[in-house]
Design a protein around this motif. Sequence first.
Motif, PDB file in Angstrom:
ATOM      1  N   GLN A 140      48.434  -7.383  50.130  1.00 40.02           N
ATOM      2  CA  GLN A 140      47.578  -6.693  51.091  1.00 40.02           C
ATOM      3  C   GLN A 140      48.378  -6.012  52.189  1.00 40.02           C
ATOM      4  O   GLN A 140      48.133  -4.866  52.541  1.00 40.02           O
ATOM      5  CB  GLN A 140      46.595  -7.708  51.705  1.00 40.02           C
ATOM      6  N   MET A 141      49.356  -6.732  52.733  1.00 42.82           N
ATOM      7  CA  MET A 141      50.140  -6.185  53.830  1.00 42.82           C
ATOM      8  C   MET A 141      50.900  -4.940  53.400  1.00 42.82           C
ATOM      9  O   MET A 141      50.922  -3.923  54.104  1.00 42.82           O
ATOM     10  CB  MET A 141      51.112  -7.248  54.351  1.00 42.82           C
ATOM     11  N   GLY A 142      51.520  -5.008  52.233  1.00 41.53           N
ATOM     12  CA  GLY A 142      52.309  -3.877  51.761  1.00 41.53           C
ATOM     13  C   GLY A 142      51.461  -2.657  51.477  1.00 41.53           C
ATOM     14  O   GLY A 142      51.814  -1.533  51.855  1.00 41.53           O
ATOM     15  N   MET A 143      50.319  -2.861  50.809  1.00 43.46           N
ATOM     16  CA  MET A 143      49.494  -1.715  50.439  1.00 43.46           C
ATOM     17  C   MET A 143      48.813  -1.091  51.654  1.00 43.46           C
ATOM     18  O   MET A 143      48.738   0.141  51.775  1.00 43.46           O
ATOM     19  CB  MET A 143      48.460  -2.116  49.390  1.00 43.46           C
ATOM     20  N   GLN A 144      48.320  -1.912  52.569  1.00 45.20           N
ATOM     21  CA  GLN A 144      47.727  -1.339  53.774  1.00 45.20           C
ATOM     22  C   GLN A 144      48.782  -0.640  54.621  1.00 45.20           C
ATOM     23  O   GLN A 144      48.525   0.410  55.207  1.00 45.20           O
ATOM     24  CB  GLN A 144      47.022  -2.421  54.589  1.00 45.20           C
ATOM     25  N   GLY A 145      49.976  -1.223  54.674  1.00 51.12           N
ATOM     26  CA  GLY A 145      51.066  -0.566  55.396  1.00 51.12           C
ATOM     27  C   GLY A 145      51.404   0.780  54.798  1.00 51.12           C
ATOM     28  O   GLY A 145      51.677   1.747  55.519  1.00 51.12           O
ATOM     29  N   ALA A 146      51.382   0.865  53.448  1.00 49.19           N
ATOM     30  CA  ALA A 146      51.663   2.135  52.787  1.00 49.19           C
ATOM     31  C   ALA A 146      50.615   3.184  53.139  1.00 49.19           C
ATOM     32  O   ALA A 146      50.943   4.361  53.374  1.00 49.19           O
ATOM     33  CB  ALA A 146      51.724   1.924  51.274  1.00 49.19           C
ATOM     34  N   LEU A 147      49.341   2.775  53.201  1.00 51.55           N
ATOM     35  CA  LEU A 147      48.279   3.714  53.569  1.00 51.55           C
ATOM     36  C   LEU A 147      48.423   4.181  55.014  1.00 51.55           C
ATOM     37  O   LEU A 147      48.261   5.367  55.326  1.00 51.55           O
ATOM     38  CB  LEU A 147      46.909   3.071  53.347  1.00 51.55           C
TER      39      LEU A 147
END
Length: 493
Positions: free
Chosen positions: A323-330
């Motif tokens: 979750q952290m990585g994907m939201q950070g990417a967005l």
Amino acid sequence: MNSIPILSAAIWLPILFGVFLLAFGKDRNAGAVRAVALVGAVIGFLVTLPLFTGFDRSSADMQFVEQLVWIEMLGANYQLGVDGISVWFVLLTAFITVIVVIAGWEVIEERVAQYMAAFLILSGLLIGVFSALDGLLFYVFFEATLIPMYIIIGVWGGPNRVYAAFKFFLYTLLGSLLTLVALVYLYLLAGSFSILDWHTLPLTLPEQTLIFIAFLVAFAVKVPMWPVHTWLPDAHVEAPTGGSVVLAAIMLKLGAYGFLRFSLPIAPDASHELAGFMIALSLIAVVYIGLVALVQTDMKKLVAYSSIAHMGFVTLGFFIFNQMGMQGALVQMISHGFVSGAMFLCIGVLYDRVHSRNIADYGGVANTMPRFAALFMLFAMSNAGLPATSGFVGEFFVILGAVQYNFWVAALASTTLIFGAAYSLWMYKRVIFGAVANEHVAGLSDLSRREFSMLLVMALMVLVMGLWPRPVTDMTEASVDALLRHVAVSKIR
């Protein structure tokens, strides 16, 4: 289905204004052309605001859905909708279009109507890409975006504009041919072009792997990922300022968005199998391309390479599957739209005055352009990932997510904070600080009211997103969580 077709309005209103300018706009009434273009861009942005105010943040479902039969014999529909992932890119596209029209207000003096029309039409097509829920409709919008950008670079670009335009067009068009094959294969399996139906297809691992590779070829070029990135620096250097802004702020996001809408949900098992390969390519972009940016002497080329490095962070966030990585990417994708767009606007301000992008031709600009120097510093700091700016939030989230995945991956990814600071501040120091370098710098005038207003709005967006990223994370959370749950479940039967 909504009673008010907001997404259709966001797509077709800018296109209609663009067609109107092509039909009736002339250079002899350039003032009226600019006014009509600005009205079209502002209306296009205003009609997207209900997407933000009326969005249900607790739902991962598609919202503001519209559907009409398009090609009945093929089962293709004019189907639109947005979720927490795509809604921000619709808003960003409409916002950047307003900025680009203002940026070209005084700079473009020939073929003004065609220039403004190209950006308005491009805006509608880009929003179509982000909101299409039909695979064939997506492909039409995806490929159609090449045409106005090709014209923008080829007509209003620099001395090598024809070469850069052809390179941009061929790389991106050839990369998309395998995607068309994958779309047709999925259509034959599902019996429709509905992207949401494709997400539920039970595919074998070999099928998923081939489909993933077919999508990768197109989306990697668009991001662009190493080693298919070489078209971007050439395109940026030769494109007019507005073209560079849209390329960096919006068009690079098409490939990253494609991974989220197609590669991950349609081929989840292959995505996991090939995650190590994707992470390796992402880290090469972060580290190697960051070093390449350090040796650039052209400001535009430096920022172009920094964009490749920052987009490497985005693809890294996708393929660590948390979750952290994907939201950070967005968050990084949206932040990059503001920061890189602002950086290219600042370089355009200098180029309009001195007609040079070479770092060596400047020095001491702060002495003659103090307001410009202050705003440019904010954008350079955000490009380097300074806390309290939007550039920090996404990178920090991705690094935290990478630590959960693998410490050494996170350690390599975090070098972007070092390299980003090195090339951004090195460029800023050489251009802005020190004694006045030459007579061209001595004769510079500070920002006009138009330029100051444009850059101030971008600065506010960078600060607001850096200090209060919650609106972005709240809207993306449910959709990201649903995507991760979907990708975690094997489709192999």
